[in-house]
Design a protein around this motif. Structure first.
Motif, PDB file in Angstrom:
ATOM      1  N   SER A 121       0.864  -1.171   0.000  1.00  0.00           N
ATOM      2  CA  SER A 121       0.000   0.000   0.000  1.00  0.00           C
ATOM      3  C   SER A 121       0.895   1.212   0.000  1.00  0.00           C
ATOM      4  O   SER A 121       2.058   1.136  -0.373  1.00  0.00           O
ATOM      5  CB  SER A 121      -0.922  -0.016   1.223  1.00  0.00           C
ATOM      6  N   GLU A 122       0.353   2.370   0.422  1.00  0.00           N
ATOM      7  CA  GLU A 122       1.179   3.555   0.437  1.00  0.00           C
ATOM      8  C   GLU A 122       2.314   3.385   1.445  1.00  0.00           C
ATOM      9  O   GLU A 122       2.210   2.603   2.383  1.00  0.00           O
ATOM     10  CB  GLU A 122       0.338   4.784   0.787  1.00  0.00           C
ATOM     11  N   PRO A 123       3.430   4.089   1.268  1.00  0.00           N
ATOM     12  CA  PRO A 123       4.540   3.967   2.217  1.00  0.00           C
ATOM     13  C   PRO A 123       4.086   4.225   3.646  1.00  0.00           C
ATOM     14  O   PRO A 123       3.175   5.013   3.891  1.00  0.00           O
ATOM     15  CB  PRO A 123       5.512   5.055   1.732  1.00  0.00           C
ATOM     16  N   ALA A 169      -2.916   1.973  12.562  1.00  0.00           N
ATOM     17  CA  ALA A 169      -1.986   2.982  13.079  1.00  0.00           C
ATOM     18  C   ALA A 169      -1.799   4.134  12.096  1.00  0.00           C
ATOM     19  O   ALA A 169      -0.718   4.696  11.989  1.00  0.00           O
ATOM     20  CB  ALA A 169      -0.638   2.346  13.413  1.00  0.00           C
ATOM     21  N   GLY A 170      -2.860   4.487  11.381  1.00  0.00           N
ATOM     22  CA  GLY A 170      -2.774   5.580  10.426  1.00  0.00           C
ATOM     23  C   GLY A 170      -3.535   6.809  10.892  1.00  0.00           C
ATOM     24  O   GLY A 170      -4.051   6.879  12.015  1.00  0.00           O
ATOM     25  N   LEU A 171      -3.620   7.794  10.001  1.00  0.00           N
ATOM     26  CA  LEU A 171      -4.284   9.052  10.327  1.00  0.00           C
ATOM     27  C   LEU A 171      -5.803   8.920  10.397  1.00  0.00           C
ATOM     28  O   LEU A 171      -6.465   9.733  11.045  1.00  0.00           O
ATOM     29  CB  LEU A 171      -3.920  10.110   9.283  1.00  0.00           C
ATOM     30  N   GLY A 215      -1.526   6.317   5.610  1.00  0.00           N
ATOM     31  CA  GLY A 215      -2.827   6.236   4.964  1.00  0.00           C
ATOM     32  C   GLY A 215      -3.162   7.417   4.081  1.00  0.00           C
ATOM     33  O   GLY A 215      -4.200   7.410   3.407  1.00  0.00           O
ATOM     34  N   LEU A 216      -2.320   8.444   4.062  1.00  0.00           N
ATOM     35  CA  LEU A 216      -2.583   9.617   3.228  1.00  0.00           C
ATOM     36  C   LEU A 216      -2.510   9.217   1.758  1.00  0.00           C
ATOM     37  O   LEU A 216      -1.503   8.696   1.290  1.00  0.00           O
ATOM     38  CB  LEU A 216      -1.568  10.717   3.526  1.00  0.00           C
ATOM     39  N   THR A 217      -3.597   9.459   1.028  1.00  0.00           N
ATOM     40  CA  THR A 217      -3.708   9.017  -0.358  1.00  0.00           C
ATOM     41  C   THR A 217      -3.572  10.159  -1.351  1.00  0.00           C
ATOM     42  O   THR A 217      -2.989   9.997  -2.417  1.00  0.00           O
ATOM     43  CB  THR A 217      -5.067   8.320  -0.573  1.00  0.00           C
TER      44      THR A 217
END
Length: 344
Positions: free
Chosen positions: A165-167, A324-326, A172-174
């Motif tokens: 997924s994203e780094p 553990a994301g935003l 979680g910022l897309t």
């Protein structure tokens, strides 16, 4: 097994409208196009093909239709005419996989949506936009020819093995947009909200939800089982007066707009069947305004309120739910403020 339309023409468009039992006017509003556009498609019958972005919109309209409406659509064609609507495996899991594959392919190449759209156009024979790429990654199902094009892009992975997924440092910022208006141009309210199961929002007037999304669509969402909680800045509060002063609005303007939006949702709630009215809950709060947060299922749209800058001109962040994301940070902001709010 379900039905998918390989390529929409005026004939399939008319069949879908009739299956949904909509007038041309209602169907045009449902798609977000002019009535004359729908009339032109239908008049051309099988010789007219809507533009690629409208092909995707028609796919979404069909996917969101009830099972009865989909069956009426298929039944409107003779067996020998059904080549454009062939049975294929479907389901929300496949839609998620398709979106993941597109996003992971783009991110593996280190390309922005704009650059990836250019790369795709070299394979497709038509030119998707950065907005198309963003919608396909977030809410819409990528068209089949786009998914096939991923295999043809030299130097890019064709599979989605693993759980990439994203780094990690993006939490979680897309996507990031310089302003809310640019975000809305890339991801309109109907694309964000159609088919949602849970919507939670806290902000000032929540214009994106109340002004940019039709009353009928809200009713469709909630009669389909969606739950909605909206938390507005209290129109009678000192906090809204302070924001009017900070943004340079005449006294009472933001307050009046917020009252109007609350009344709009109250009217929608009053028109719901009695057993569904609790699906739409409204509340107000009186605190210093810091964020506009809209949580739609596992997607978060967050916007800070900055000093001396109007909300529509403030940067907008799109965040996916991940461990553990935003997303969980903004979810907690909403839930905490909701607990302190006053029910309407």
């Amino acid at each position: 097994m379900a039905t998918t339309v390989q390529r929409w023409t005026g004939r399939e468009t008319r069949a879908l409208r009739q299956a949904l039992r909509m007038s041309i006017r209602d169907f045009a509003a449902h798609l977000g196009v002019a009535e004359r556009t729908v009339s032109k498609w239908e008049a051309g019958n099988g010789t007219v093909q809507p533009r690629p972005e409208m092909q995707a919109a028609l796919d979404t309209a069909f996917d969101n239709a009830s099972g009865d409406a989909q069956q009426r659509f298929v039944s409107s064609f003779r067996p020998d005419e059904r080549r454009s609507a062939q049975a294929t495996p479907s389901g929300s899991n496949l839609a998620v996989l398709a979106r993941q594959r597109l996003r992971q392919t783009r991110e593996a190449a280190g390309l922005s949506p704009e650059d990836f759209a250019i790369l795709l156009s070299e394979c497709l024979g038509w030119a998707p936009t950065a907005a198309d790429v963003t919608r396909w990654e977030l809410v819409a199902v990528p068209p089949g020819d786009v998914l096939l094009a991923l295999d043809r892009l030299k130097g890019l992975p064709s599979g989605v093995d693993g759980d990439s997924s994203e780094p990690d440092h993006l939490a979680g910022l897309t996507a990031v947009y310089p302003s809310r208006s640019e975000f809305s141009a890339h991801l309109p309210a109907d694309q964000l909200l159609n088919g949602a199961r849970q919507v939670r929002a806290v902000g000032l007037s929540l214009n994106m939800l109340c002004q940019d999304y039709a009353d009928r669509r809200w009713r469709d969402l909630m009669t389909g089982g969606a739950t909605v909680r909206c938390l507005f800045l209290n129109p009678a509060s000192l906090a809204i007066q302070a924001r009017e002063l900070e943004e340079g609005f005449p006294p009472g303007q933001l307050s009046a707009l917020t009252k109007l939006n609350i009344e709009t949702l109250l009217r929608i709630r009053d028109r719901l069947p009695g057993d569904l009215r609790n699906n739409l809950q409204l509340a107000v709060y009186d605190e210093t305004l810091r964020f506009n947060v809209v949580l739609v299922d596992e997607l978060c749209v967050a916007q800070p309120y900055l000093a001396e800058r109007r909300g529509v001109d403030s940067p907008t962040f799109v965040i996916r739910c991940r461990q553990a994301g935003l997303y969980s940070v903004f979810e907690q902001i909403f839930e905490s403020q909701w607990q302190r709010g006053q029910q309407v």
